[in-house]
Design a protein around this motif. Sequence first.
Motif, PDB file in Angstrom:
ATOM      1  N   SER A  46       0.831  -1.203   0.000  1.00 35.79           N
ATOM      2  CA  SER A  46       0.000   0.000   0.000  1.00 35.79           C
ATOM      3  C   SER A  46       0.862   1.248   0.000  1.00 35.79           C
ATOM      4  O   SER A  46       1.812   1.357   0.792  1.00 35.79           O
ATOM      5  N   LEU A  47       0.534   2.176  -0.890  1.00 37.63           N
ATOM      6  CA  LEU A  47       1.088   3.522  -0.802  1.00 37.63           C
ATOM      7  C   LEU A  47       0.173   4.311   0.110  1.00 37.63           C
ATOM      8  O   LEU A  47      -1.040   4.373  -0.110  1.00 37.63           O
ATOM      9  N   ALA A  60      -3.088   4.070  -2.776  1.00 30.72           N
ATOM     10  CA  ALA A  60      -3.008   3.146  -3.914  1.00 30.72           C
ATOM     11  C   ALA A  60      -2.506   1.796  -3.435  1.00 30.72           C
ATOM     12  O   ALA A  60      -1.863   1.683  -2.380  1.00 30.72           O
ATOM     13  N   MET A  61      -2.814   0.766  -4.220  1.00 32.30           N
ATOM     14  CA  MET A  61      -2.363  -0.598  -3.955  1.00 32.30           C
ATOM     15  C   MET A  61      -1.417  -1.060  -5.063  1.00 32.30           C
ATOM     16  O   MET A  61      -1.572  -0.676  -6.213  1.00 32.30           O
ATOM     17  N   ILE A  62      -0.478  -1.911  -4.687  1.00 37.23           N
ATOM     18  CA  ILE A  62       0.420  -2.536  -5.653  1.00 37.23           C
ATOM     19  C   ILE A  62       0.464  -4.026  -5.353  1.00 37.23           C
ATOM     20  O   ILE A  62       0.688  -4.422  -4.203  1.00 37.23           O
ATOM     21  N   GLY A  63       0.253  -4.834  -6.367  1.00 36.86           N
ATOM     22  CA  GLY A  63       0.299  -6.277  -6.185  1.00 36.86           C
ATOM     23  C   GLY A  63       1.020  -6.944  -7.332  1.00 36.86           C
ATOM     24  O   GLY A  63       1.846  -6.330  -8.020  1.00 36.86           O
ATOM     25  N   ARG A  64       0.702  -8.204  -7.554  1.00 34.85           N
ATOM     26  CA  ARG A  64       1.349  -8.962  -8.628  1.00 34.85           C
ATOM     27  C   ARG A  64       1.157  -8.237  -9.955  1.00 34.85           C
ATOM     28  O   ARG A  64       0.110  -7.670 -10.223  1.00 34.85           O
ATOM     29  N   ASP A  65       2.180  -8.250 -10.766  1.00 35.95           N
ATOM     30  CA  ASP A  65       2.222  -7.543 -12.046  1.00 35.95           C
ATOM     31  C   ASP A  65       2.382  -6.042 -11.899  1.00 35.95           C
ATOM     32  O   ASP A  65       2.335  -5.315 -12.893  1.00 35.95           O
ATOM     33  N   VAL A  80       8.385   9.663  -2.940  1.00 33.16           N
ATOM     34  CA  VAL A  80       7.479  10.742  -2.538  1.00 33.16           C
ATOM     35  C   VAL A  80       6.363  10.219  -1.632  1.00 33.16           C
ATOM     36  O   VAL A  80       5.599  11.009  -1.074  1.00 33.16           O
ATOM     37  N   SER A  81       6.255   8.900  -1.491  1.00 32.35           N
ATOM     38  CA  SER A  81       5.205   8.302  -0.674  1.00 32.35           C
ATOM     39  C   SER A  81       5.798   7.235   0.245  1.00 32.35           C
ATOM     40  O   SER A  81       6.888   6.716  -0.003  1.00 32.35           O
ATOM     41  N   THR A  82       5.059   6.933   1.283  1.00 27.50           N
ATOM     42  CA  THR A  82       5.396   5.807   2.139  1.00 27.50           C
ATOM     43  C   THR A  82       4.767   4.553   1.550  1.00 27.50           C
ATOM     44  O   THR A  82       3.617   4.577   1.118  1.00 27.50           O
ATOM     45  N   CYS A  83       5.503   3.465   1.529  1.00 28.21           N
ATOM     46  CA  CYS A  83       4.951   2.190   1.085  1.00 28.21           C
ATOM     47  C   CYS A  83       5.116   1.175   2.202  1.00 28.21           C
ATOM     48  O   CYS A  83       6.226   0.975   2.701  1.00 28.21           O
TER      49      CYS A  83
END
Length: 230
Positions: A46-47, A60-65, A80-83
Amino acid sequence: MDALCASEPEFVKECVRPFSFVHGDRLAEPGAPIEYVFFPQSGLLSLVVELNTGEQIEAAMIGRDGALGASVVHGAPLWVSTCIAQIAGQGLCMDAADVVALAQRHQSLRSQLYAQEQYLLVQAQQMAACNARHHIPARLCSWFLRAHDIIGHGDLYVTQEFLAQLLGVQRASVSLIAGALQDEGLIQYRRGRLSILDKDGLAAKACGCHERLRNHQRQQFRADTVESVG
């Protein structure tokens, strides 16, 4: 990651390395240099926007692909963001300098990484509108569906406290809504383990943000390479 591997397979094989993450791991901090580009193959990142109160609101979300850190290819030297890692998983990573060098030599890779960054921006814009205008139950249903799309199969492991923090709401609200959804037979949620029992029924209660993001993703990425959010 497929576009990366297709660019120069032998070079990528030499430079890529595995990485894993567990819930709560921080992969990026605002102002820190982007030293690696991450390509998750499972799990969920998650950002988030961190407030002075210590709250973390998901953008925002980041996952597979998906890819984390692709902005370095387009000249951004700093995060610029925390992940933070939301659901444990694993993937591959490369030194940012190596990814930049590859992207400079391969237009297709550069385009794919640009599309990833554009999709993160679209998510952030959609979530800003969603948080401002949509009711909590609809937002929570939409979040469940988005996260399930990313994971692709199986259950989600996420606590009510963490969900409340990401959505910027009270934990009691998440508990009441999740309980009502469970009573309706749409989900099963026990001890941080969420199973979606009726995806269509859940979608009927979700706000339109989930479907809007899915449609944008289909348009922005090739259908044969992207089926999950991120």
